[in-house]
Design a protein around this motif. Structure first.
Motif, PDB file in Angstrom:
ATOM      1  N   GLU A 115       0.911  -1.080  -0.070  1.00  0.00           N
ATOM      2  CA  GLU A 115      -0.027   0.069   0.029  1.00  0.00           C
ATOM      3  C   GLU A 115       0.972   1.243  -0.004  1.00  0.00           C
ATOM      4  O   GLU A 115       0.455   2.246  -0.667  1.00  0.00           O
ATOM      5  N   ARG A 116       2.063   1.289   0.794  1.00  0.00           N
ATOM      6  CA  ARG A 116       2.709   2.441   0.811  1.00  0.00           C
ATOM      7  C   ARG A 116       3.238   2.637  -0.639  1.00  0.00           C
ATOM      8  O   ARG A 116       3.609   3.778  -1.020  1.00  0.00           O
ATOM      9  N   ALA A 117       3.919   1.379  -1.336  1.00  0.00           N
ATOM     10  CA  ALA A 117       4.571   1.677  -2.756  1.00  0.00           C
ATOM     11  C   ALA A 117       3.321   2.223  -3.594  1.00  0.00           C
ATOM     12  O   ALA A 117       3.699   3.038  -4.207  1.00  0.00           O
ATOM     13  N   GLU A 118       2.267   1.685  -3.466  1.00  0.00           N
ATOM     14  CA  GLU A 118       1.249   2.407  -4.343  1.00  0.00           C
ATOM     15  C   GLU A 118       0.633   3.728  -4.346  1.00  0.00           C
ATOM     16  O   GLU A 118       0.643   4.375  -5.048  1.00  0.00           O
ATOM     17  N   THR A 119       0.940   4.130  -2.823  1.00  0.00           N
ATOM     18  CA  THR A 119       0.673   5.677  -2.701  1.00  0.00           C
ATOM     19  C   THR A 119       1.751   6.348  -3.008  1.00  0.00           C
ATOM     20  O   THR A 119       1.720   7.459  -3.744  1.00  0.00           O
ATOM     21  N   ASP A 120       3.070   5.819  -2.868  1.00  0.00           N
ATOM     22  CA  ASP A 120       4.442   6.237  -3.443  1.00  0.00           C
ATOM     23  C   ASP A 120       4.107   6.794  -5.138  1.00  0.00           C
ATOM     24  O   ASP A 120       4.504   7.713  -5.543  1.00  0.00           O
ATOM     25  N   LEU A 121       3.655   5.915  -5.805  1.00  0.00           N
ATOM     26  CA  LEU A 121       3.504   5.570  -7.116  1.00  0.00           C
ATOM     27  C   LEU A 121       2.554   6.864  -7.712  1.00  0.00           C
ATOM     28  O   LEU A 121       2.865   7.494  -8.464  1.00  0.00           O
ATOM     29  N   ARG A 122       1.448   6.991  -6.810  1.00  0.00           N
ATOM     30  CA  ARG A 122       0.568   7.697  -7.166  1.00  0.00           C
ATOM     31  C   ARG A 122       0.921   9.185  -7.053  1.00  0.00           C
ATOM     32  O   ARG A 122       0.728  10.104  -8.008  1.00  0.00           O
ATOM     33  N   SER A 123       1.828   9.358  -5.974  1.00  0.00           N
ATOM     34  CA  SER A 123       2.485  10.546  -5.593  1.00  0.00           C
ATOM     35  C   SER A 123       3.337  11.034  -6.884  1.00  0.00           C
ATOM     36  O   SER A 123       3.529  12.192  -7.425  1.00  0.00           O
ATOM     37  N   GLN A 124       4.343  10.087  -7.289  1.00  0.00           N
ATOM     38  CA  GLN A 124       5.182  10.294  -8.405  1.00  0.00           C
ATOM     39  C   GLN A 124       4.437  10.516  -9.938  1.00  0.00           C
ATOM     40  O   GLN A 124       4.933  11.330 -10.780  1.00  0.00           O
ATOM     41  N   GLU A 125       3.262  10.048  -9.946  1.00  0.00           N
ATOM     42  CA  GLU A 125       2.545  10.204 -11.091  1.00  0.00           C
ATOM     43  C   GLU A 125       1.911  11.730 -11.210  1.00  0.00           C
ATOM     44  O   GLU A 125       1.956  12.080 -12.275  1.00  0.00           O
ATOM     45  N   SER A 126       1.488  11.982  -9.810  1.00  0.00           N
ATOM     46  CA  SER A 126       0.949  13.615  -9.872  1.00  0.00           C
ATOM     47  C   SER A 126       2.178  14.606 -10.040  1.00  0.00           C
ATOM     48  O   SER A 126       1.990  15.578 -10.970  1.00  0.00           O
ATOM     49  N   GLY A 127       3.427  14.005  -9.597  1.00  0.00           N
ATOM     50  CA  GLY A 127       4.868  15.065  -9.946  1.00  0.00           C
ATOM     51  C   GLY A 127       4.949  14.904 -11.519  1.00  0.00           C
ATOM     52  O   GLY A 127       5.290  16.139 -11.991  1.00  0.00           O
ATOM     53  N   LEU A 128       4.724  13.940 -12.014  1.00  0.00           N
ATOM     54  CA  LEU A 128       5.069  13.717 -13.591  1.00  0.00           C
ATOM     55  C   LEU A 128       4.300  14.436 -14.419  1.00  0.00           C
ATOM     56  O   LEU A 128       4.487  15.199 -15.184  1.00  0.00           O
ATOM     57  N   GLN A 129       2.759  14.414 -13.908  1.00  0.00           N
ATOM     58  CA  GLN A 129       1.953  15.309 -14.607  1.00  0.00           C
ATOM     59  C   GLN A 129       2.012  16.566 -14.542  1.00  0.00           C
ATOM     60  O   GLN A 129       1.927  17.609 -15.482  1.00  0.00           O
ATOM     61  N   ALA A 130       2.465  17.144 -13.249  1.00  0.00           N
ATOM     62  CA  ALA A 130       2.729  18.494 -12.968  1.00  0.00           C
ATOM     63  C   ALA A 130       3.980  18.912 -13.685  1.00  0.00           C
ATOM     64  O   ALA A 130       4.072  20.041 -14.309  1.00  0.00           O
ATOM     65  N   ALA A 131       4.966  18.164 -13.922  1.00  0.00           N
ATOM     66  CA  ALA A 131       6.276  18.427 -14.725  1.00  0.00           C
ATOM     67  C   ALA A 131       5.826  18.983 -16.111  1.00  0.00           C
ATOM     68  O   ALA A 131       6.261  19.604 -16.934  1.00  0.00           O
ATOM     69  N   ARG A 132       4.836  17.631 -16.570  1.00  0.00           N
ATOM     70  CA  ARG A 132       4.455  17.961 -18.089  1.00  0.00           C
ATOM     71  C   ARG A 132       3.784  18.845 -18.372  1.00  0.00           C
ATOM     72  O   ARG A 132       3.737  19.760 -19.522  1.00  0.00           O
ATOM     73  N   SER A 133       2.962  19.504 -17.285  1.00  0.00           N
ATOM     74  CA  SER A 133       2.152  20.621 -17.486  1.00  0.00           C
ATOM     75  C   SER A 133       3.101  21.897 -17.382  1.00  0.00           C
ATOM     76  O   SER A 133       2.893  22.818 -18.082  1.00  0.00           O
ATOM     77  N   LEU A 134       4.067  21.959 -16.576  1.00  0.00           N
ATOM     78  CA  LEU A 134       4.966  23.029 -16.816  1.00  0.00           C
ATOM     79  C   LEU A 134       5.735  23.024 -18.014  1.00  0.00           C
ATOM     80  O   LEU A 134       5.969  24.050 -18.616  1.00  0.00           O
ATOM     81  N   GLN A 135       5.982  21.907 -18.812  1.00  0.00           N
ATOM     82  CA  GLN A 135       6.575  21.848 -19.838  1.00  0.00           C
ATOM     83  C   GLN A 135       5.567  22.409 -20.954  1.00  0.00           C
ATOM     84  O   GLN A 135       6.149  23.044 -21.992  1.00  0.00           O
ATOM     85  N   ALA A 136       4.515  21.998 -20.871  1.00  0.00           N
ATOM     86  CA  ALA A 136       3.644  22.341 -21.783  1.00  0.00           C
ATOM     87  C   ALA A 136       3.270  24.097 -21.786  1.00  0.00           C
ATOM     88  O   ALA A 136       3.177  24.792 -22.676  1.00  0.00           O
ATOM     89  N   GLN A 137       3.228  24.585 -20.690  1.00  0.00           N
ATOM     90  CA  GLN A 137       3.318  25.982 -20.279  1.00  0.00           C
ATOM     91  C   GLN A 137       4.355  26.587 -20.993  1.00  0.00           C
ATOM     92  O   GLN A 137       4.445  27.669 -21.537  1.00  0.00           O
ATOM     93  N   ALA A 138       5.721  26.109 -20.813  1.00  0.00           N
ATOM     94  CA  ALA A 138       6.798  26.658 -21.259  1.00  0.00           C
ATOM     95  C   ALA A 138       6.870  26.717 -22.784  1.00  0.00           C
ATOM     96  O   ALA A 138       7.164  27.837 -23.298  1.00  0.00           O
ATOM     97  N   ARG A 139       6.285  25.814 -23.367  1.00  0.00           N
ATOM     98  CA  ARG A 139       6.221  25.741 -24.933  1.00  0.00           C
ATOM     99  C   ARG A 139       5.172  26.618 -25.265  1.00  0.00           C
ATOM    100  O   ARG A 139       5.369  27.259 -26.435  1.00  0.00           O
ATOM    101  N   SER A 140       3.837  26.849 -24.538  1.00  0.00           N
ATOM    102  CA  SER A 140       3.174  27.887 -24.912  1.00  0.00           C
ATOM    103  C   SER A 140       3.559  29.181 -24.866  1.00  0.00           C
ATOM    104  O   SER A 140       3.408  29.972 -25.597  1.00  0.00           O
ATOM    105  N   ALA A 141       4.435  29.405 -23.802  1.00  0.00           N
ATOM    106  CA  ALA A 141       5.159  30.687 -23.644  1.00  0.00           C
ATOM    107  C   ALA A 141       6.003  31.024 -24.824  1.00  0.00           C
ATOM    108  O   ALA A 141       6.190  32.171 -25.338  1.00  0.00           O
ATOM    109  N   GLU A 142       6.756  30.041 -25.129  1.00  0.00           N
ATOM    110  CA  GLU A 142       7.987  30.312 -26.438  1.00  0.00           C
ATOM    111  C   GLU A 142       7.001  30.610 -27.588  1.00  0.00           C
ATOM    112  O   GLU A 142       7.390  31.462 -28.433  1.00  0.00           O
TER     113      GLU A 142
END
Length: 407
Positions: A179-206
């Motif tokens: 359960e702790r590993a699954e919780t950590d996976l969901r946390s890392q997935e949220s971080g990945l989505q946030a990083a991808r969102s920042l990347q999309a925002q940067a490309r939009s800004a460019e």
């Protein structure tokens, strides 16, 4: 000269046959006395016409320059005078009111200053837009790095979840760890989505920054001789306005004389190519003598020449043969679709023109355009009889003093 020679010959005949009676004066001697001068004079004149040809058709040509104003406007000054007053090259012929042309220059100078200021402002905007593009690209690089790191962490968490699930199935693992590993996976997935969102925002800004840069570049336009098109266009208009302002003062293009001067202050000149306001006659003319075709076979450039003009009685002007113009109208065929036709009556052979180069000492003489006179050319042959032609020419020059009119 012919009369002088005949007079001298007659004197010796009288002295020998009549006065001193050295020879008998009979029919034979009388025939001989008559034949000798006739034959001698004929030979002398025929030889003289070859070695020292003369022409009674001398002409002074001068180029004329019609003066046309380049701009239109009201004349405010005409400082030149008509007549024999020499106008030097660069002297003012007339001036037009420069006020409207000066106003055009002032307006375009202001427009040029505004355009240059706008260009500098736009260039600063371009620098800011390029800085934004660089900043957006840096943000893209940073976001891409974050996405890569988050993706690696996410993949690692997913593998751990799979491992813990296999352990739980085999009974070797703890459900709590899964359960702790699954919780950590969901946390890392949220971080990945946030990083991808920042990347999309940067490309939009460019993309937005690049679009802004393109708009600024389009406003600046293309460059012409190192300047942007708008500034270059206004500068060209300003230079044209300055040229028109300078053309309100018309100057003489040569050392000339003014003829047909009817322009006065207050007149309006239209600036049309065919609307000449005065005519200039060049100071230096061209002296040409016309000769029959068979008189020129001994004439060469550089031969000594003399000519007289009716406008300068008693004056013999020294010159040299500059060139023989070996062409005249009868030797020309016009391009056409018709076959050249011969005339019913044979035309007399045309004469050829000989151009004279006036001697340095006589170049200051005023030669009126259209003046006529007589000329003689002294070839390199028969120097001993050239004196006869010179005497004939000088006698004819003094005859020009006679004005043969009955009223």
């Amino acid at each position: 000269m012919d009369v002088l020679i005949l007079g001298i010959y007659s004197f010796f005949v009288w002295l020998i046959f009549i006065k001193l009676k050295w020879l008998p004066w009979n029919i034979t001697s009388q025939v001989i006395v008559v034949i000798i001068p006739v034959v001698g004079m004929a030979i002398l004149l025929l030889t003289l016409n070859v070695v020292a040809p003369s022409s009674s058709d001398v002409r002074v040509y001068k180029y004329t320059i019609p003066i046309v104003s380049q701009v239109r406007g009201r004349v405010i000054e005409v400082p030149v005078e008509e007549g024999n007053r020499l106008v030097k090259k660069g002297d003012v012929l007339f001036r037009i009111d420069p006020t409207p042309y000066q106003l055009d220059v002032n307006v375009l100078e202001a427009q040029l200053a505004n355009a240059q200021a706008g260009q500098r402002e736009t260039e600063e905007s371009l620098k800011a837009s390029r800085a934004k593009v660089a900043e957006a690209r840096s943000a893209i690089a940073q976001a891409t790095s974050q996405v890569s790191a988050a993706n690696a962490t996410f993949e690692l968490a997913r593998k751990r979840v799979q491992q813990y699930r296999e352990l739980v199935r085999s009974g070797a693992g703890s459900k709590f760890d899964l359960e702790r590993a699954e919780t950590d996976l969901r946390s890392q997935e949220s971080g990945l989505q946030a990083a991808r969102s920042l990347q999309a925002q940067a490309r939009s800004a460019e993309a937005a920054a690049a679009a802004g840069e393109q708009q600024v570049v389009q406003r600046l336009g293309a460059k012409v001789n190192g300047e942007y098109a708008q500034v270059a266009q206004i500068r060209a208009q300003l230079e044209n306005a300055k040229w028109q302002l300078a053309e309100t003062t018309t100057r003489s293009p040569c050392d000339c004389y003014v003829v047909n001067l009817q322009l006065r202050p207050g007149a309006f000149v239209a600036g049309l190519p065919l609307n000449a306001v005065m005519t200039l006659v060049e100071a230096d003319g061209h002296v040409v003598a016309l000769y029959n075709q068979n008189e020129l076979h001994q004439v060469e450039p550089g031969n000594e020449a003399e000519f007289t003009l009716k406008t300068l009685p008693g004056r013999v002007i020294k010159a040299k043969v500059d060139s023989v113009i070996w062409a005249q109208g009868q030797g020309q065929l016009q391009a056409s679709g018709s076959i050249p036709q011969s005339s019913y009556a044979a035309m007399p052979p045309g004469r050829f023109a000989v151009k004279f180069d006036i001697a340095e000492d006589d170049r200051q003489l005023f030669l009126a355009a259209g003046a006529a006179g007589d000329a003689a050319i002294y070839t390199t042959h028969g120097h001993h009889i050239h004196i006869i032609r010179k005497v004939i020419l000088r006698v004819g020059s003094y005859v020009n003093y006679l004005v043969l009119k009955l009223h």
